[in-house]
Design a protein around this motif. Structure first.
Motif, mmCIF file in Angstrom:
data_model
loop_
_atom_site.group_PDB
_atom_site.id
_atom_site.type_symbol
_atom_site.label_atom_id
_atom_site.label_comp_id
_atom_site.label_asym_id
_atom_site.label_seq_id
_atom_site.Cartn_x
_atom_site.Cartn_y
_atom_site.Cartn_z
ATOM 1 N N THR A 18 0.760 -1.301 -0.007
ATOM 2 C CA THR A 18 0.221 0.156 0.030
ATOM 3 C C THR A 18 0.813 1.030 0.003
ATOM 4 O O THR A 18 0.210 2.404 0.172
ATOM 5 N N ASP A 20 3.072 4.276 -1.688
ATOM 6 C CA ASP A 20 2.799 4.919 -2.954
ATOM 7 C C ASP A 20 3.572 4.125 -4.035
ATOM 8 O O ASP A 20 3.130 4.162 -5.308
ATOM 9 N N MET A 23 1.842 0.967 -5.286
ATOM 10 C CA MET A 23 0.427 1.417 -5.703
ATOM 11 C C MET A 23 0.700 1.943 -7.084
ATOM 12 O O MET A 23 -0.293 1.583 -7.882
ATOM 13 N N ALA A 24 1.604 2.543 -7.334
ATOM 14 C CA ALA A 24 1.705 2.992 -8.452
ATOM 15 C C ALA A 24 1.858 2.144 -9.734
ATOM 16 O O ALA A 24 1.346 2.084 -10.683
ATOM 17 N N TYR A 26 1.102 -1.130 -9.186
ATOM 18 C CA TYR A 26 -0.291 -1.983 -9.349
ATOM 19 C C TYR A 26 -1.261 -1.203 -10.347
ATOM 20 O O TYR A 26 -1.818 -1.904 -11.079
ATOM 21 N N ASP A 27 -1.419 0.111 -10.154
ATOM 22 C CA ASP A 27 -2.285 1.068 -10.675
ATOM 23 C C ASP A 27 -2.148 0.865 -12.166
ATOM 24 O O ASP A 27 -3.078 0.880 -13.053
ATOM 25 N N ALA A 28 -0.672 0.926 -12.557
ATOM 26 C CA ALA A 28 -0.272 0.859 -13.977
ATOM 27 C C ALA A 28 -0.255 -0.398 -14.689
ATOM 28 O O ALA A 28 -0.035 -0.269 -15.844
ATOM 29 N N SER A 30 -2.050 -3.607 -16.027
ATOM 30 C CA SER A 30 -3.252 -4.450 -16.401
ATOM 31 C C SER A 30 -3.685 -5.616 -15.777
ATOM 32 O O SER A 30 -2.601 -6.235 -15.550
ATOM 33 N N LYS A 116 -6.658 -7.669 -8.691
ATOM 34 C CA LYS A 116 -7.422 -7.388 -9.989
ATOM 35 C C LYS A 116 -7.883 -8.565 -10.490
ATOM 36 O O LYS A 116 -6.985 -9.663 -10.513
#
Length: 133
Positions: A18, A20, A23-24, A26-28, A30, A116
């Motif tokens: 969790t 930053d 998370m960056a 993971y968020d980027a 797919s 995801k």
């Protein structure tokens, strides 16, 4: 979240992934790339341990060591508990259900969020129905 002394404060989840930077990443990433990376690492590290899976994941995705270990533990769990289902052709949905049932809670506790989940690909017949072809 309300704190009696501080008023409104950010309710940030806790977990190894969790921060930053993780998370960056993971968020980027797919769901397909994450899924393909994890599958590739399972194949590459058959019989390996959690650290082997984590190192393999870090070859493709720049997660921190602690975060990568959560993904490694999840891969190891899936391999241990679901290989009989996941190795069968056409059993993608059953494989995901098995992994969710057996491994998701531990992953959420370790990482601080749920994985995801990529939608199961349509069969050729479903694609024909959707496209009218």
């Amino acid at each position: 979240m309300w704190d009696a002394d501080k008023g409104c404060i950010e309710d940030k989840p806790s977990g190894a992934c969790t921060n930053d930077a993780d998370m960056a990443v993971y968020d980027a990433t797919s769901p397909g790339k994450l899924n393909d990376t994890m599958k590739g690492c399972v194949i590459k590290n058959m019989g390996g341990d959690t650290a082997d899976f984590a190192a393999c994941i870090q070859e493709t995705l720049a997660f921190s060591n602690d975060c990568a270990l959560c993904f490694g533990e999840n891969s190891q769990c899936s391999m241990t508990n679901c290989m009989n289902v996941c190795a069968m052709p056409g059993q993608e949905e059953a494989c995901l259900q098995c992994a969710d049932k057996n491994c998701s809670a531990a992953f959420v506790e370790c990482a601080g969020f749920a994985l995801k989940v990529e939608d199961i690909p349509d069969t050729p017949d479903q694609l024909c129905e959707k496209t009218g072809g």
